[in-house]
Design a protein around this motif. Structure first.
Motif, PDB file in Angstrom:
ATOM      1  N   ASP A  90     -25.182 100.797  14.406  1.00  0.00           N
ATOM      2  CA  ASP A  90     -26.423 100.314  16.016  1.00  0.00           C
ATOM      3  C   ASP A  90     -27.347 100.553  15.613  1.00  0.00           C
ATOM      4  O   ASP A  90     -28.321  99.538  16.491  1.00  0.00           O
ATOM      5  N   SER A 148     -24.760  95.881   9.131  1.00  0.00           N
ATOM      6  CA  SER A 148     -24.752  94.973  10.645  1.00  0.00           C
ATOM      7  C   SER A 148     -25.265  96.834  11.190  1.00  0.00           C
ATOM      8  O   SER A 148     -24.662  97.121  11.729  1.00  0.00           O
ATOM      9  N   CYS A 149     -26.173  95.862  12.767  1.00  0.00           N
ATOM     10  CA  CYS A 149     -26.073  96.244  13.612  1.00  0.00           C
ATOM     11  C   CYS A 149     -25.453  95.682  14.990  1.00  0.00           C
ATOM     12  O   CYS A 149     -25.128  96.419  16.265  1.00  0.00           O
ATOM     13  N   ASN A 150     -24.912  95.220  14.880  1.00  0.00           N
ATOM     14  CA  ASN A 150     -23.950  94.382  15.353  1.00  0.00           C
ATOM     15  C   ASN A 150     -22.424  94.541  15.417  1.00  0.00           C
ATOM     16  O   ASN A 150     -21.895  94.154  14.389  1.00  0.00           O
ATOM     17  N   GLU A 164     -20.008  93.473  16.557  1.00  0.00           N
ATOM     18  CA  GLU A 164     -19.003  92.215  16.738  1.00  0.00           C
ATOM     19  C   GLU A 164     -19.677  91.567  15.018  1.00  0.00           C
ATOM     20  O   GLU A 164     -18.728  90.804  14.670  1.00  0.00           O
ATOM     21  N   GLU A 165     -20.641  91.574  14.955  1.00  0.00           N
ATOM     22  CA  GLU A 165     -20.582  90.471  13.019  1.00  0.00           C
ATOM     23  C   GLU A 165     -20.247  91.402  12.135  1.00  0.00           C
ATOM     24  O   GLU A 165     -19.604  91.561  11.490  1.00  0.00           O
ATOM     25  N   LEU A 189     -22.870  98.182  22.667  1.00  0.00           N
ATOM     26  CA  LEU A 189     -21.904  97.378  23.144  1.00  0.00           C
ATOM     27  C   LEU A 189     -19.988  97.872  22.835  1.00  0.00           C
ATOM     28  O   LEU A 189     -19.827  96.347  23.524  1.00  0.00           O
TER      29      LEU A 189
END
Length: 250
Positions: A9, A34-36, A38-39, A60
């Motif tokens: 993240d 990715s920092c996300n 879900e991605e 998250l």
């Protein structure tokens, strides 16, 4: 060449790992990051990498939540974390690798060497499903509570509630014991309310996390008061009222 994906993240964590790999490891290429979370799930399923570097603590969705949602699991998993926390015991029990931040060069090269050794011996990567099972069994029982001279592992079910005290947290136990520990309530929220314990713990106020199993009464007076097993009444914030009422089933 081993293809890797990084999910963290914090972009600086991704950049730091990329730099270390470029300087010290010549046969690992980061194909996506990715920092996300879900991605990150989509990247893992699409790229089908050899290695996944996965941060445990993400606001998250933590690393274990991500692993529950992926389809492709035939990769070597290396966790990254800034804390020596309760989750690491389950990782150790499943013979998986983890790297403590800031990542040490020797630890990184050793982790990559273990991946190479497994591949050279034609062994399959450790099973993700078994990891999650082991983690759930471990974390259902215990959580790490930091003290000045180290860590103490306690049964999460024995915690009645937690209360913020500046940069410290007071933990109230079922047996009446109270501990003041050098860890913020936000840190405990990540471990208890967003992880495997999320169905048992809820942050109901800026200053309070409660164990839902120890709730004895709820009244609507003064905007909402939750009585706990230790007879303490905890205020319910307006932002958490709907979530708590939904849990009550009212």
């Amino acid at each position: 060449m081993l293809h890797a994906i990084v999910v963290d993240d914090e972009q600086k964590g991704i950049n730091s790992l990329k730099l270390l790999l470029e300087k010290k490891v010549n046969d690992v290429k980061i194909v996506a990051s990715s920092c996300n979370p879900e991605e990150g799930i989509k990247l893992i399923d699409d790229y089908r990498p050899d290695i996944v570097f996965l941060d445990i603590n993400m606001p998250l969705m933590n690393g274990f939540g991500l692993l529950k949602k992926i389809t492709f699991t035939n990769f070597h998993l290396i966790f990254t974390t800034a804390h020596e926390e309760y989750a690491l015991q389950a990782i150790k029990n499943n013979a998986l690798d983890y790297l403590l931040k800031p990542i040490d060069t020797d630890d990184l090269t050793l982790a990559i060497q273990r991946v190479r050794d497994l591949q050279n011996s034609k062994q399959n990567p450790p099973d993700v499903a078994q990891l999650l099972k082991g983690f759930e069994q471990e974390s259902n029982r215990r959580i790490a509570v930091p003290y000045k001279d180290g860590m103490v592992y306690v049964n999460a079910s024995e915690i009645v509630r937690l209360e913020a005290d500046s940069n410290y947290t007071r933990i109230f136990f079922e047996d009446g014991k109270v501990s003041l520990v050098p860890k913020t309530l936000k840190d405990f929220e990540t471990a208890l309310c967003q992880g495997i314990h999320s169905k048992k713990f809820m942050r109901v106020h800026q200053s309070h996390i409660i164990n839902l199993q120890h709730v004895t009464r709820f009244t609507r007076e003064e905007g909402g008061l939750i009585r706990m097993k230790d007879n303490e009444e905890i205020p319910l914030s307006k932002t958490k009222k709907e979530e708590f009422i939904t849990w009550l089933g009212v």
